[in-house]
Design a protein around this motif. Structure first.
Motif, PDB file in Angstrom:
ATOM      1  N   GLY A   1       0.815  -1.213   0.000  1.00 28.61           N
ATOM      2  CA  GLY A   1       0.000   0.000   0.000  1.00 28.61           C
ATOM      3  C   GLY A   1       0.847   1.260   0.000  1.00 28.61           C
ATOM      4  O   GLY A   1       0.521   2.237  -0.697  1.00 28.61           O
ATOM      5  N   LEU A   2       1.925   1.252   0.750  1.00 27.40           N
ATOM      6  CA  LEU A   2       2.794   2.429   0.802  1.00 27.40           C
ATOM      7  C   LEU A   2       3.490   2.660  -0.532  1.00 27.40           C
ATOM      8  O   LEU A   2       3.624   3.801  -0.986  1.00 27.40           O
ATOM      9  CB  LEU A   2       3.824   2.266   1.921  1.00 27.40           C
ATOM     10  CG  LEU A   2       4.769   3.454   2.129  1.00 27.40           C
ATOM     11  CD1 LEU A   2       3.993   4.729   2.456  1.00 27.40           C
ATOM     12  CD2 LEU A   2       5.787   3.145   3.228  1.00 27.40           C
ATOM     13  N   VAL A   3       3.900   1.584  -1.176  1.00 30.80           N
ATOM     14  CA  VAL A   3       4.522   1.712  -2.496  1.00 30.80           C
ATOM     15  C   VAL A   3       3.543   2.365  -3.476  1.00 30.80           C
ATOM     16  O   VAL A   3       3.910   3.263  -4.243  1.00 30.80           O
ATOM     17  CB  VAL A   3       4.982   0.343  -3.021  1.00 30.80           C
ATOM     18  CG1 VAL A   3       5.394   0.431  -4.488  1.00 30.80           C
ATOM     19  CG2 VAL A   3       6.144  -0.180  -2.190  1.00 30.80           C
ATOM     20  N   ALA A   4       2.284   1.919  -3.439  1.00 32.82           N
ATOM     21  CA  ALA A   4       1.279   2.493  -4.330  1.00 32.82           C
ATOM     22  C   ALA A   4       1.073   3.977  -4.047  1.00 32.82           C
ATOM     23  O   ALA A   4       0.986   4.800  -4.977  1.00 32.82           O
ATOM     24  CB  ALA A   4      -0.040   1.735  -4.183  1.00 32.82           C
ATOM     25  N   LEU A   5       0.972   4.346  -2.779  1.00 31.28           N
ATOM     26  CA  LEU A   5       0.758   5.753  -2.420  1.00 31.28           C
ATOM     27  C   LEU A   5       1.928   6.631  -2.848  1.00 31.28           C
ATOM     28  O   LEU A   5       1.731   7.736  -3.372  1.00 31.28           O
ATOM     29  CB  LEU A   5       0.546   5.881  -0.917  1.00 31.28           C
ATOM     30  CG  LEU A   5      -0.826   5.477  -0.371  1.00 31.28           C
ATOM     31  CD1 LEU A   5      -0.828   5.524   1.151  1.00 31.28           C
ATOM     32  CD2 LEU A   5      -1.916   6.389  -0.928  1.00 31.28           C
ATOM     33  N   LEU A   6       3.129   6.165  -2.619  1.00 26.93           N
ATOM     34  CA  LEU A   6       4.304   6.959  -2.984  1.00 26.93           C
ATOM     35  C   LEU A   6       4.414   7.118  -4.495  1.00 26.93           C
ATOM     36  O   LEU A   6       4.766   8.190  -4.999  1.00 26.93           O
ATOM     37  CB  LEU A   6       5.568   6.299  -2.435  1.00 26.93           C
ATOM     38  CG  LEU A   6       5.762   6.358  -0.917  1.00 26.93           C
ATOM     39  CD1 LEU A   6       6.942   5.493  -0.497  1.00 26.93           C
ATOM     40  CD2 LEU A   6       5.972   7.798  -0.457  1.00 26.93           C
ATOM     41  N   THR A   7       4.097   6.070  -5.221  1.00 26.28           N
ATOM     42  CA  THR A   7       4.242   6.095  -6.682  1.00 26.28           C
ATOM     43  C   THR A   7       3.169   6.950  -7.352  1.00 26.28           C
ATOM     44  O   THR A   7       3.448   7.659  -8.330  1.00 26.28           O
ATOM     45  CB  THR A   7       4.178   4.662  -7.241  1.00 26.28           C
ATOM     46  OG1 THR A   7       5.175   3.854  -6.599  1.00 26.28           O
ATOM     47  CG2 THR A   7       4.411   4.659  -8.745  1.00 26.28           C
ATOM     48  N   LEU A   8       1.947   6.914  -6.818  1.00 20.37           N
ATOM     49  CA  LEU A   8       0.804   7.547  -7.487  1.00 20.37           C
ATOM     50  C   LEU A   8       0.206   8.693  -6.678  1.00 20.37           C
ATOM     51  O   LEU A   8      -0.953   9.054  -6.874  1.00 20.37           O
ATOM     52  CB  LEU A   8      -0.272   6.492  -7.761  1.00 20.37           C
ATOM     53  CG  LEU A   8       0.161   5.301  -8.611  1.00 20.37           C
ATOM     54  CD1 LEU A   8      -0.930   4.235  -8.645  1.00 20.37           C
ATOM     55  CD2 LEU A   8       0.521   5.750 -10.024  1.00 20.37           C
ATOM     56  N   ARG A   9       0.976   9.291  -5.793  1.00 23.48           N
ATOM     57  CA  ARG A   9       0.437  10.320  -4.893  1.00 23.48           C
ATOM     58  C   ARG A   9      -0.113  11.529  -5.629  1.00 23.48           C
ATOM     59  O   ARG A   9      -0.953  12.256  -5.097  1.00 23.48           O
ATOM     60  CB  ARG A   9       1.502  10.757  -3.886  1.00 23.48           C
ATOM     61  CG  ARG A   9       2.767  11.339  -4.492  1.00 23.48           C
ATOM     62  CD  ARG A   9       3.822  11.575  -3.411  1.00 23.48           C
ATOM     63  NE  ARG A   9       5.051  12.143  -3.928  1.00 23.48           N
ATOM     64  CZ  ARG A   9       6.047  11.418  -4.448  1.00 23.48           C
ATOM     65  NH1 ARG A   9       5.931  10.104  -4.536  1.00 23.48           N
ATOM     66  NH2 ARG A   9       7.137  11.989  -4.899  1.00 23.48           N
ATOM     67  N   HIS A  10       0.307  11.751  -6.864  1.00 22.63           N
ATOM     68  CA  HIS A  10      -0.217  12.891  -7.636  1.00 22.63           C
ATOM     69  C   HIS A  10      -1.713  12.753  -7.912  1.00 22.63           C
ATOM     70  O   HIS A  10      -2.387  13.739  -8.228  1.00 22.63           O
ATOM     71  CB  HIS A  10       0.539  13.026  -8.956  1.00 22.63           C
ATOM     72  CG  HIS A  10       0.397  11.835  -9.859  1.00 22.63           C
ATOM     73  ND1 HIS A  10       1.136  10.665  -9.690  1.00 22.63           N
ATOM     74  CD2 HIS A  10      -0.407  11.612 -10.938  1.00 22.63           C
ATOM     75  CE1 HIS A  10       0.794   9.796 -10.627  1.00 22.63           C
ATOM     76  NE2 HIS A  10      -0.134  10.340 -11.394  1.00 22.63           N
ATOM     77  N   LEU A  11      -2.258  11.528  -7.787  1.00 19.45           N
ATOM     78  CA  LEU A  11      -3.681  11.320  -8.043  1.00 19.45           C
ATOM     79  C   LEU A  11      -4.565  11.839  -6.909  1.00 19.45           C
ATOM     80  O   LEU A  11      -5.787  11.896  -7.068  1.00 19.45           O
ATOM     81  CB  LEU A  11      -3.964   9.828  -8.247  1.00 19.45           C
ATOM     82  CG  LEU A  11      -3.250   9.144  -9.409  1.00 19.45           C
ATOM     83  CD1 LEU A  11      -3.608   7.670  -9.455  1.00 19.45           C
ATOM     84  CD2 LEU A  11      -3.600   9.829 -10.730  1.00 19.45           C
TER      85      LEU A  11
END
Length: 432
Positions: A391-401
């Motif tokens: 989950g953290l990887v997803a948030l860091l990668t796509l935080r611009h959304l």
């Protein structure tokens, strides 16, 4: 009290002021009763199936079926509530829930095959009333012109969620130990029916319906990429709940203190509740997006030690520290999702996050149960570490959304400036 505040306005609205909102207690009291069983259902199923079928894997899987059904159907009931009204959805939901839980108890006590348990667990989970999302929608409807108070409301709701996770497991395990696991599920169903009907009766505070307009296609809350990202991150949070319920139960049994599992889990949830209260009292200057990333990283750190604990005392301490990051993560996530969708999809958006937690709970309990059966109780604690890490990887990668869309006529995560002739509303989870 000024209706709108800007980021530079340091005024805070405390919980006392929030609870003095006219009409608040008319829906908060029954909502609490109806929400309490949410934390009892999965654990009650685990305890019942464990007693009747003797397998952590089977118990976790049956609980997972219930949670998956809730995760998939909950957002659809949220959409129906936005369109037809909350009462129209709640009345049939509580009826189906009571019948389904009764069938599950009868089948388990009759040592029915696992597939039969699945057939009862699925509607039991699918019919869980989405009270938390409905309460948040009522706050939005009442406080849309008072951003500081709305901020407090989001914090208060997440703290309430955590409080139910303190009381619910303790209540479920206490009834299960003192009477029977089936009695715990009977209590869960009774609270759902009584609280759900009482909440449904409070029509005066319900948000306006948003019926479908002829010729205008309905846009789901999932049309927002940010909502999808938040749902994915809440899936990771759900693995913490699911894996800890099963793993703490197994660990406590292994060390000869099976009745302590509800206490340990309650302390975990209590740490979250306390952190949520404190989090809501801080006048945050960082954006909600930045705070979500920080809180999620702290949650990962908290999950990283659980598997290595040698005894119940150290596990309790580790679970407490793990819990400290839960409520701040949820508060900020619910704050952000409210900024990403239009008014007619807010209940649906909230239920997607709640459903994602339920789905994560299902995955976590199933995976942990299988690992426990094969490798022992401590192995189950690796599941939330993996879930939160992804989950953290997803948030860091796509935080611009997670940046709220324009125009500023809808609530945004930061700012109280005017745009397009309408004031943008501050919905950071801080108390401004």
């Amino acid at each position: 009290m000024t209706a709108r505040r800007t980021v530079d306005d340091p005024t805070r609205v405390g919980y006392g002021a929030l609870l003095r909102t006219p009409g608040a207690w008319t829906f908060l009291a029954p909502a609490f009763v109806a929400r309490l069983p949410y934390a009892m259902l999965s654990l009650g199923i685990v305890l019942l199936v464990l007693e009747t079928h003797g397998s952590y894997g089977t118990a976790g899987t049956v609980a997972a079926v219930s949670a998956v059904a809730q995760a998939l159907i909950g957002p659809q009931t949220g959409r129906l509530a936005d369109r037809y009204g909350q009462s129209a959805v709640l009345l049939p939901s509580v009826a189906v829930h009571a019948v389904s839980v009764g069938a599950l108890i009868a089948l388990a006590l009759g040592h029915a095959p696992v597939w039969a348990l699945f057939l009862a667990a699925a509607p039991a989970g699918a019919s869980v009333p989405q009270i938390g999302a409905m309460v948040r929608s009522r706050w939005v409807a009442k406080l849309s012109d008072s951003p500081a108070t709305l901020n407090t409301a989001f914090a208060f709701e997440s703290v309430t969620d955590e409080f139910t996770f303190v009381i619910g497991p303790v209540l479920a395990t206490g009834i299960a130990a003192g009477v029977s696991p089936s009695a715990a599920l009977i209590a869960e169903a009774a609270l759902t029916v009584v609280g759900g009907l009482a909440f449904a009766a409070q029509r005066a505070t319900a948000p306006a319906r948003h019926p479908r307009t002829e010729g205008v296609a309905h846009v789901s809350a999932l049309a927002s990429p940010g909502v999808k990202l938040l749902a994915a991150s809440f899936l990771g949070v759900g693995t913490v709940f699911g894996a800890l319920q099963v793993s703490i139960t197994a660990f406590a049994k292994d060390v000869g203190q099976p009745d302590m599992n509800g206490i340990v889990y309650g302390i975990f949830a209590g740490g979250s509740m306390v952190a949520g209260v404190i989090y809501g009292l801080v006048n945050w200057r960082r954006s909600a997006r930045q705070r979500l990333l920080a809180c999620y990283a702290l949650l990962l750190a908290g999950c990283s030690t659980l598997w290595a604990m040698p005894n119940l005392a150290t596990l309790t301490v580790a679970a407490l520290f793990c819990g400290l990051a839960i409520a701040p993560t949820l508060i900020t996530g619910y704050t952000l999702v409210e900024t990403l969708v239009a008014d007619g999809a807010k209940t649906e958006a909230f239920t997607w996050l709640t459903g994602a937690i339920g789905l994560g709970l299902a995955l976590g309990s199933t995976a942990a149960g299988r690992l426990i059966d094969g490798h022992g109780a401590s192995a189950g604690f690796t599941v939330p570490l993996v879930g939160v890490g992804l989950g953290l990887v997803a948030l860091l990668t796509l935080r611009h959304l997670l940046v709220p869309p324009s125009p500023a006529s809808r609530t945004v995560a930061r700012g109280g400036q005017r745009a397009g002739g309408q004031a943008a509303v501050l919905t950071s989870a801080a108390l401004d």
